[in-house]
Design an enzyme around this catalytic site. Structure first.
Site: not given
Ligand code: F6P
Length: 531
Positions: A198, A204, A255, A372, A500
């Protein structure tokens, strides 16, 4: 909107009295004996989803009081405000309009924008599915959280509909083991990367996107424009990365509510445009039910009210989800983000600390695997954990015998949780694996089940794009319901920010070894990880 928080209402006080008088000690076995019509009285049919609520620790009066609570908290007005696009995500000053993403063309807010992007990404998905032209064999979605969990859950769930010439991979973790394992064995010339974010700034996703681009170039890939596509609200950042094909969405889509937008691109490529539209149609049918059904027959609202009852009166701290369908193996993980990121909050809209519990821990595994592993605790542990079973009547495979066994297991578990087994019954039984020298009376206590453990069973006729869409929309509205009653903002996620920010401060310290000013534990661990 001037709506009271749940604990400041008359209905809350009435519920407290009701809980003390009849709620705490309600016995499901007695309730069924007293009322042979209990199953029908607590059955709810919503679009595509049937719910048996009869094995929950409620009576007719409980639901009556809970509906009063919803009315007093002006739940229906709050719902209508969300659906109309009011900026109910007040801390971020945004509307919450994931429902607009599945409204039919010409209906709902932003219809032209929504359908413009939908048409475009579905047309693109069809191009990718035309393997003779696209040349792809593998699709890698790079994203995390809401930009990963939805598609990662839906693609295996709808395996029966997935294009047989394409393989789907999901990379989310900044841990390089994730992408390394996925890239191993892929052919750069036949791989499509979807960079889904988004914000297009998430650490990551950006790290993995750069790793993928470097791998692509190192493995003979040349046409980046053909092999990388972006899904984001940040079109500028995607362009700067070098992506020329981008599908947008909007800041009014959270998100964790975004799988209906272009974030669903891997799903659309997997199941095709027509099936993706069926997924949206199923969600829309549930939206209509949520918007129009009376409180007492409104499935997402009833489930949200039950969540409040269990969390705040019984004080249960978690709920286990047990989908009896292997395709739904990622549903618990999806629901963890949906529910816990939405309702894991400790202050209300006015910033006042809430004096009651909010989001339960949501967890689970597909049945029968969970049986299980941790079902022992569900049956005989000291905590009562409501369980949500999901049964699918018709399987998409030809092994009818195995499907019957699966359904029998599902029924048996909710039955066992409710009925339990008395010490007398245990005593009267032969237990072939029991020690012959162990005192039989003591042994019977080990083999006793208290029972009276609540569960809900949701039933789908088949796991189809339409029914899955309805099921997920049901969960979204249930989360809205409990969040609205608790008076919290279900649509922000400030709780992920601190970690973060601290990570960004620690990153250079891991390189330099500078531990000055850190607490002793973090400094010690930093040193340990460097030497
Ligand atoms: O974990 C926080 C968050 O903002 C989530 O709400 C979101 O889904 C995710 O990180 C990924 O964010 P982006 O789509 O901006 O990479």
């Amino acid at each position: 909107m001037n709506a009271p928080r749940c604990d400041k209402t008359e209905a809350w006080a009435a519920l407290k009295g009701h809980f003390e008088a009849h709620g705490r000690d309600l016995d499901l076995r007695e309730a069924f004996t007293r009322d042979p019509g209990r199953f029908d009285a607590f059955a709810v049919q919503a679009p595509e989803v049937f719910a048996d609520l009869s094995k929950n620790l409620v009576d007719v009066a409980t639901l009556h009081f809970l509906c009063d609570l919803a009315r007093e908290c002006r739940l229906e007005e709050r719902r209508d405000a969300m659906l109309a696009g009011a900026p109910i995500n007040a801390t971020e000053g945004r509307p919450v309009l994931h429902t607009a993403l599945r409204a039919p063309r010409g209906n709902g807010p932003h219809s032209q924008d929504v359908h413009g992007v939908l048409d475009a990404f579905l047309a693109y998905a069809e191009q990718v599915r035309d393997l003779a032209r696209s040349g792809f064999t593998d699709v890698v979605n790079i994203g995390i959280g809401g930009s990963d969990l939805g598609p990662q859950m839906v693609v295996p769930a709808l395996d029966a509909y997935v294009h047989r010439g394409l393989r789907f991979h999901f990379v989310s973790n900044v841990d390089g083991h994730d992408i390394t394992a996925v890239l191993r064995g892929l052919d750069a010339k036949r791989t499509l990367f979807i960079v889904a974010s988004k914000t297009f700034t998430t650490q990551e996703t950006m790290a993995n996107a750069h790793a993928a681009r470097a791998w692509f170039a190192a493995n003979g890939g040349t046409d980046t424009a053909h092999h990388f596509v972006g899904v984001t609200t940040n079109l500028k950042a995607a362009a700067e990365f070098g992506i020329t094909t981008t599908f947008g969405f909007w800041d009014w889509v959270g998100g964790r509510y975004s799988m209906w937008s272009a974030i669903g691109l891997p799903v659309a490529i997997a199941i095709g445009a027509e099936n993706f539209r069926a997924l949206l149609a199923g969600a829309h049918a549930m939206d209509r039910h949520f918007a129009a059904a009376p409180l007492a027959q409104n499935l997402p609202i009833l489930l949200g009210l039950l969540d409040v009852w269990y969390r705040n009166f019984h004080r249960f701290t978690s709920r286990s989800v047990a989908p009896y369908h292997q395709g739904l193996k990622r549903l618990p993980a999806y629901l963890q983000q949906l529910e816990m990121e939405s309702n894991g909050k400790q202050v209300d809209m006015d910033g006042e600390a809430v004096p009651f519990g909010t989001s339960p821990v949501v967890w689970g595994e597909p049945g029968t695997n969970g049986q299980h592993a941790y079902f022992q605790m569900l049956h005989q542990g000291t905590d009562v954990i409501p369980v949500e079973f999901i049964a699918v009547k018709r399987a998409a495979h030809p092994l009818a015998d195995q499907h019957t066994k699966l359904l029998a297991n599902c029924l048996a578990q909710s039955q066992a949780l409710m009925l339990g087994k008395s010490a007398e019954a245990a005593m009267a039984e032969r237990a072939p694996t029991a020690s012959a020298s162990f005192d039989p009376a003591v042994l019977a206590r080990h083999r006793t089940f208290t029972g009276n453990r609540p569960s809900t069973t949701l039933v789908l006729d088949a796991l189809t794009p339409r029914s899955l869409g309805a099921l997920i929309a049901m969960y979204e509205h249930r989360v809205f319901t409990s969040g609205a009653l608790w008076g919290i903002n279900s649509f922000d996620q400030w709780g992920v920010e601190l970690g973060k920010a601290l990570c960004n401060e620690l990153l250079p310290r891991l390189a330099s070894g500078d531990a000055s000013g850190l607490d002793a534990s973090t400094a010690g661990l930093l040193k340990k990880l460097r030497t």
